[in-house]
Write a protein that holds these residues in place. Structure first.
Motif, PDB file in Angstrom:
ATOM      1  N   TYR A  88       0.860  12.764  -1.950  1.00 16.94           N
ATOM      2  CA  TYR A  88       1.534  11.492  -1.672  1.00 16.94           C
ATOM      3  C   TYR A  88       2.171  10.929  -2.943  1.00 16.94           C
ATOM      4  O   TYR A  88       3.297  10.453  -2.922  1.00 16.94           O
ATOM      5  CB  TYR A  88       0.546  10.475  -1.083  1.00 16.94           C
ATOM      6  N   HIS A  89       1.431  11.001  -4.044  1.00 11.43           N
ATOM      7  CA  HIS A  89       1.966  10.475  -5.302  1.00 11.43           C
ATOM      8  C   HIS A  89       3.210  11.253  -5.727  1.00 11.43           C
ATOM      9  O   HIS A  89       4.206  10.669  -6.153  1.00 11.43           O
ATOM     10  CB  HIS A  89       0.903  10.559  -6.403  1.00 11.43           C
ATOM     11  N   ARG A  90       3.133  12.564  -5.580  1.00  9.67           N
ATOM     12  CA  ARG A  90       4.239  13.419  -6.021  1.00  9.67           C
ATOM     13  C   ARG A  90       5.486  13.175  -5.172  1.00  9.67           C
ATOM     14  O   ARG A  90       6.589  13.036  -5.690  1.00  9.67           O
ATOM     15  CB  ARG A  90       3.799  14.891  -5.932  1.00  9.67           C
ATOM     16  N   VAL A  91       5.300  13.096  -3.849  1.00 14.60           N
ATOM     17  CA  VAL A  91       6.470  13.001  -2.965  1.00 14.60           C
ATOM     18  C   VAL A  91       7.023  11.576  -2.878  1.00 14.60           C
ATOM     19  O   VAL A  91       8.231  11.375  -2.878  1.00 14.60           O
ATOM     20  CB  VAL A  91       6.131  13.524  -1.550  1.00 14.60           C
ATOM     21  N   PHE A  92       6.137  10.604  -2.820  1.00 13.69           N
ATOM     22  CA  PHE A  92       6.614   9.235  -2.563  1.00 13.69           C
ATOM     23  C   PHE A  92       6.552   8.332  -3.794  1.00 13.69           C
ATOM     24  O   PHE A  92       7.022   7.200  -3.758  1.00 13.69           O
ATOM     25  CB  PHE A  92       5.816   8.608  -1.413  1.00 13.69           C
ATOM     26  N   GLY A  93       5.960   8.797  -4.870  1.00 11.33           N
ATOM     27  CA  GLY A  93       5.853   7.981  -6.080  1.00 11.33           C
ATOM     28  C   GLY A  93       4.511   7.270  -6.140  1.00 11.33           C
ATOM     29  O   GLY A  93       4.129   6.589  -5.192  1.00 11.33           O
ATOM     30  N   LYS A  94       3.811   7.456  -7.242  1.00 13.41           N
ATOM     31  CA  LYS A  94       2.473   6.883  -7.389  1.00 13.41           C
ATOM     32  C   LYS A  94       2.528   5.351  -7.294  1.00 13.41           C
ATOM     33  O   LYS A  94       1.737   4.731  -6.584  1.00 13.41           O
ATOM     34  CB  LYS A  94       1.901   7.314  -8.740  1.00 13.41           C
ATOM     35  N   ASP A  95       3.502   4.762  -8.004  1.00 16.70           N
ATOM     36  CA  ASP A  95       3.616   3.294  -8.011  1.00 16.70           C
ATOM     37  C   ASP A  95       3.813   2.760  -6.596  1.00 16.70           C
ATOM     38  O   ASP A  95       3.199   1.767  -6.202  1.00 16.70           O
ATOM     39  CB  ASP A  95       4.801   2.847  -8.874  1.00 16.70           C
ATOM     40  N   PHE A  96       4.686   3.444  -5.841  1.00 14.55           N
ATOM     41  CA  PHE A  96       4.987   2.983  -4.491  1.00 14.55           C
ATOM     42  C   PHE A  96       3.750   3.082  -3.593  1.00 14.55           C
ATOM     43  O   PHE A  96       3.443   2.152  -2.842  1.00 14.55           O
ATOM     44  CB  PHE A  96       6.153   3.786  -3.919  1.00 14.55           C
ATOM     45  N   VAL A  97       3.043   4.212  -3.675  1.00 12.46           N
ATOM     46  CA  VAL A  97       1.852   4.388  -2.836  1.00 12.46           C
ATOM     47  C   VAL A  97       0.810   3.325  -3.187  1.00 12.46           C
ATOM     48  O   VAL A  97       0.199   2.719  -2.303  1.00 12.46           O
ATOM     49  CB  VAL A  97       1.272   5.809  -2.989  1.00 12.46           C
ATOM     50  N   GLU A  98       0.639   3.087  -4.467  1.00 20.23           N
ATOM     51  CA  GLU A  98      -0.362   2.085  -4.872  1.00 20.23           C
ATOM     52  C   GLU A  98       0.046   0.674  -4.456  1.00 20.23           C
ATOM     53  O   GLU A  98      -0.791  -0.140  -4.070  1.00 20.23           O
ATOM     54  CB  GLU A  98      -0.600   2.187  -6.387  1.00 20.23           C
ATOM     55  N   GLU A  99       1.351   0.426  -4.504  1.00 18.60           N
ATOM     56  CA  GLU A  99       1.854  -0.875  -4.048  1.00 18.60           C
ATOM     57  C   GLU A  99       1.535  -1.056  -2.558  1.00 18.60           C
ATOM     58  O   GLU A  99       1.086  -2.118  -2.119  1.00 18.60           O
ATOM     59  CB  GLU A  99       3.366  -0.924  -4.292  1.00 18.60           C
ATOM     60  N   LEU A 100       1.748   0.022  -1.783  1.00 17.65           N
ATOM     61  CA  LEU A 100       1.443  -0.035  -0.347  1.00 17.65           C
ATOM     62  C   LEU A 100      -0.047  -0.258  -0.111  1.00 17.65           C
ATOM     63  O   LEU A 100      -0.447  -0.982   0.804  1.00 17.65           O
ATOM     64  CB  LEU A 100       1.873   1.262   0.346  1.00 17.65           C
ATOM     65  N   GLN A 101      -0.870   0.381  -0.952  1.00 21.69           N
ATOM     66  CA  GLN A 101      -2.314   0.254  -0.762  1.00 21.69           C
ATOM     67  C   GLN A 101      -2.802  -1.163  -1.055  1.00 21.69           C
ATOM     68  O   GLN A 101      -3.848  -1.568  -0.580  1.00 21.69           O
ATOM     69  CB  GLN A 101      -3.048   1.292  -1.624  1.00 21.69           C
ATOM     70  N   ARG A 102      -2.022  -1.906  -1.822  1.00 21.85           N
ATOM     71  CA  ARG A 102      -2.402  -3.295  -2.127  1.00 21.85           C
ATOM     72  C   ARG A 102      -1.858  -4.289  -1.104  1.00 21.85           C
ATOM     73  O   ARG A 102      -2.204  -5.467  -1.135  1.00 21.85           O
ATOM     74  CB  ARG A 102      -1.881  -3.693  -3.525  1.00 21.85           C
ATOM     75  N   GLN A 103      -0.979  -3.822  -0.197  1.00 26.26           N
ATOM     76  CA  GLN A 103      -0.354  -4.775   0.734  1.00 26.26           C
ATOM     77  C   GLN A 103      -1.393  -5.399   1.673  1.00 26.26           C
ATOM     78  O   GLN A 103      -2.467  -4.848   1.888  1.00 26.26           O
ATOM     79  CB  GLN A 103       0.754  -4.088   1.532  1.00 26.26           C
ATOM     80  N   ASP A 104      -1.017  -6.527   2.232  1.00 24.85           N
ATOM     81  CA  ASP A 104      -1.905  -7.253   3.136  1.00 24.85           C
ATOM     82  C   ASP A 104      -1.922  -6.519   4.494  1.00 24.85           C
ATOM     83  O   ASP A 104      -1.001  -6.656   5.293  1.00 24.85           O
ATOM     84  CB  ASP A 104      -1.373  -8.685   3.287  1.00 24.85           C
ATOM     85  N   ARG A 105      -2.998  -5.770   4.732  1.00 28.08           N
ATOM     86  CA  ARG A 105      -3.057  -4.919   5.921  1.00 28.08           C
ATOM     87  C   ARG A 105      -2.922  -5.715   7.220  1.00 28.08           C
ATOM     88  O   ARG A 105      -2.248  -5.285   8.157  1.00 28.08           O
ATOM     89  CB  ARG A 105      -4.372  -4.127   5.924  1.00 28.08           C
ATOM     90  N   VAL A 106      -3.593  -6.879   7.240  1.00 25.79           N
ATOM     91  CA  VAL A 106      -3.567  -7.712   8.454  1.00 25.79           C
ATOM     92  C   VAL A 106      -2.138  -8.178   8.755  1.00 25.79           C
ATOM     93  O   VAL A 106      -1.694  -8.155   9.906  1.00 25.79           O
ATOM     94  CB  VAL A 106      -4.515  -8.932   8.293  1.00 25.79           C
ATOM     95  N   ALA A 107      -1.421  -8.566   7.700  1.00 29.60           N
ATOM     96  CA  ALA A 107      -0.048  -9.055   7.886  1.00 29.60           C
ATOM     97  C   ALA A 107       0.858  -7.928   8.395  1.00 29.60           C
ATOM     98  O   ALA A 107       1.679  -8.141   9.295  1.00 29.60           O
ATOM     99  CB  ALA A 107       0.500  -9.615   6.576  1.00 29.60           C
ATOM    100  N   VAL A 108       0.687  -6.729   7.850  1.00 32.18           N
ATOM    101  CA  VAL A 108       1.519  -5.595   8.289  1.00 32.18           C
ATOM    102  C   VAL A 108       1.212  -5.260   9.747  1.00 32.18           C
ATOM    103  O   VAL A 108       2.114  -5.063  10.561  1.00 32.18           O
ATOM    104  CB  VAL A 108       1.292  -4.350   7.401  1.00 32.18           C
ATOM    105  N   ALA A 109      -0.090  -5.229  10.084  1.00 32.29           N
ATOM    106  CA  ALA A 109      -0.485  -4.937  11.462  1.00 32.29           C
ATOM    107  C   ALA A 109       0.118  -5.960  12.426  1.00 32.29           C
ATOM    108  O   ALA A 109       0.552  -5.621  13.529  1.00 32.29           O
ATOM    109  CB  ALA A 109      -2.003  -4.913  11.582  1.00 32.29           C
ATOM    110  N   LYS A 110       0.153  -7.219  11.987  1.00 31.04           N
ATOM    111  CA  LYS A 110       0.724  -8.299  12.806  1.00 31.04           C
ATOM    112  C   LYS A 110       2.221  -8.050  13.024  1.00 31.04           C
ATOM    113  O   LYS A 110       2.734  -8.194  14.126  1.00 31.04           O
ATOM    114  CB  LYS A 110       0.502  -9.637  12.091  1.00 31.04           C
ATOM    115  N   GLU A 111       2.916  -7.667  11.942  1.00 33.53           N
ATOM    116  CA  GLU A 111       4.354  -7.425  12.065  1.00 33.53           C
ATOM    117  C   GLU A 111       4.632  -6.255  13.014  1.00 33.53           C
ATOM    118  O   GLU A 111       5.552  -6.308  13.834  1.00 33.53           O
ATOM    119  CB  GLU A 111       5.005  -7.134  10.698  1.00 33.53           C
TER     120      GLU A 111
END
Lengths: 81, 293
Positions: free
Chosen positions: B191-214
């Motif tokens: 995942y880090h190699r293909v999508f970028g480590k920074d991007f994956v980590e940014e996604l992992q920090r996102q508000d899961r509840v808010a994304v699920a709601k959207e």
């Protein structure tokens, strides 16, 4: 040949020890598994606790089951409210 | 004297070129070039299956690998030609047939998507393109889907953009969950190699509840506003309508997600005996959907 008989035959042949809902469509239609296998682990209260599209490996299943069985045993020991 | 000879030579050459240009071998039109590429796309897999030597296979695979770039180049050479948008869509389709599509700023897929977004955002052909990127994970795919949903005037395209954005966010969230739940360093590294480590980590920090709601809101919107829009048949989907697909996904989210009470199942077992899932309340249940031909 009816579905149940076919399922039974496979289960005997492959020595599958569990119980199977023989489904001609309606269960899959409702649950829509993304593919087979799809695994759900449901706790003693009926709550879905794990869901795996595709086999997660025996280790992951064992760990999940052990954890939930421990929870169930703890709850069983509690005095009724 | 030498100088004069050269001039004559140049003149002769010039004439030759003009003659060739006005003769029978007209260069193919953009549309003809596009059709030829489509034919290659359709024929190459068959040729590959028939290839006898590794050498042949290698050559064919290399041609297959270059197809996305060739569609992109055709579009870039003829940006005003109606064929440009079709060629760009082919690039996107060819690049995104995998869970880990090539990314990076030089990837033909990413470039094609960027040009579609810049020059063709109002095209009535973008519905299928939205479906192609559903499993793409990349940031650029999300940006594209949001832009189509916001700016495309055609209800059919809007409907597919709305559904696709919901599916995209949902798939990404599920994959992040899997990544978190399973201790698989190889997968994480990929995942880090293909999508970028920074991007994956940014996604992992996102508000899961808010994304699920959207995600839920988008599926609701797709089901209410665009129920009858048809979904094109793809290798990963058998068609149907936006309304049907959105409702199926909503049922999964509301009743079949981790943390929900499992809906009851009633049926008969392999001996013809009736039983229910809820018969096992009080016990831990492993439910396995299995299938044999």
């Amino acid at each position: 040949m009816d579905d149940a008989k076919k399922v039974k035959e496979v289960m005997v042949k492959e020595k599958l020890p569990w119980r199977t809902f023989v489904d001609s469509g309606p269960i899959a239609e409702k649950w829509k598994p993304a593919g087979t296998p799809t695994f759900y682990v449901i706790d003693h209260k009926g709550v879905i606790r794990y869901k795996w599209p595709g086999a997660p490996g025996a280790g992951a299943i064992d760990t999940a089951l052990e954890k939930l069985i421990e929870e169930a045993e703890k709850d069983a020991k509690k005095p009724p409210e | 004297m030498r100088c004069i000879t050269r001039k004559i030579l140049v003149l002769l050459l010039g004439v030759a070129v003009v003659v060739a240009g006005s003769g029978q071998d007209k260069p193919p039109t953009p549309q003809q070039q596009y059709q030829a590429l489509l034919k290659e796309r359709d024929d190459l897999p068959d040729e590959l299956a028939k290839a006898k030597t590794d050498e042949e296979r290698k050559k064919l695979l290399s041609r297959l690998g270059k197809l996305p770039l060739r569609f992109l180049e055709l579009a870039e050479q003829h940006p005003k030609d109606p064929v440009a948008v079709d060629a760009l869509i082919q690039t996107v389709a060819l690049v995104n047939g995998t869970a880990f599509p090539a990314g990076g700023k030089d990837s033909p897929g990413r470039k094609a998507l960027a040009i579609l977004q810049r020059d063709h955002i109002k095209s009535d052909k973008l519905g299928l393109t939205c479906q192609w990127v559903v499993f793409g994970f990349h940031k650029s795919h999300e940006t594209f889907l949001r832009a189509v949903l916001e700016k495309n005037p055609h209800p059919e395209v809007q409907g597919l953009a709305c559904l696709s954005l919901a599916q995209f966010l949902n798939d990404r969230l599920n994959r992040l969950d899997v990544l978190k739940a399973q201790d698989k360093p190889d997968l994480e590294e990929r995942y880090h190699r293909v999508f970028g480590k920074d991007f994956v980590e940014e996604l992992q920090r996102q508000d899961r509840v808010a994304v699920a709601k959207e995600i839920e809101t988008l599926f609701d919107r797709a089901a209410e506003k665009y129920p009858d829009v048809k979904i094109p048949v793809t290798y990963f989907g058998s068609g149907g309508t936006v309304g049907e697909k959105a409702k199926t996904e909503l049922f999964q989210i509301r009743h079949l997600a981790v943390g929900k009470v499992a809906p009851d199942i009633e049926g008969e077992d392999q001996d013809g005996k009736k039983f229910k899932l809820s018969d096992y309340r009080g016990k831990v249940v492993l439910l396995d959907f299995w299938y044999r031909l």
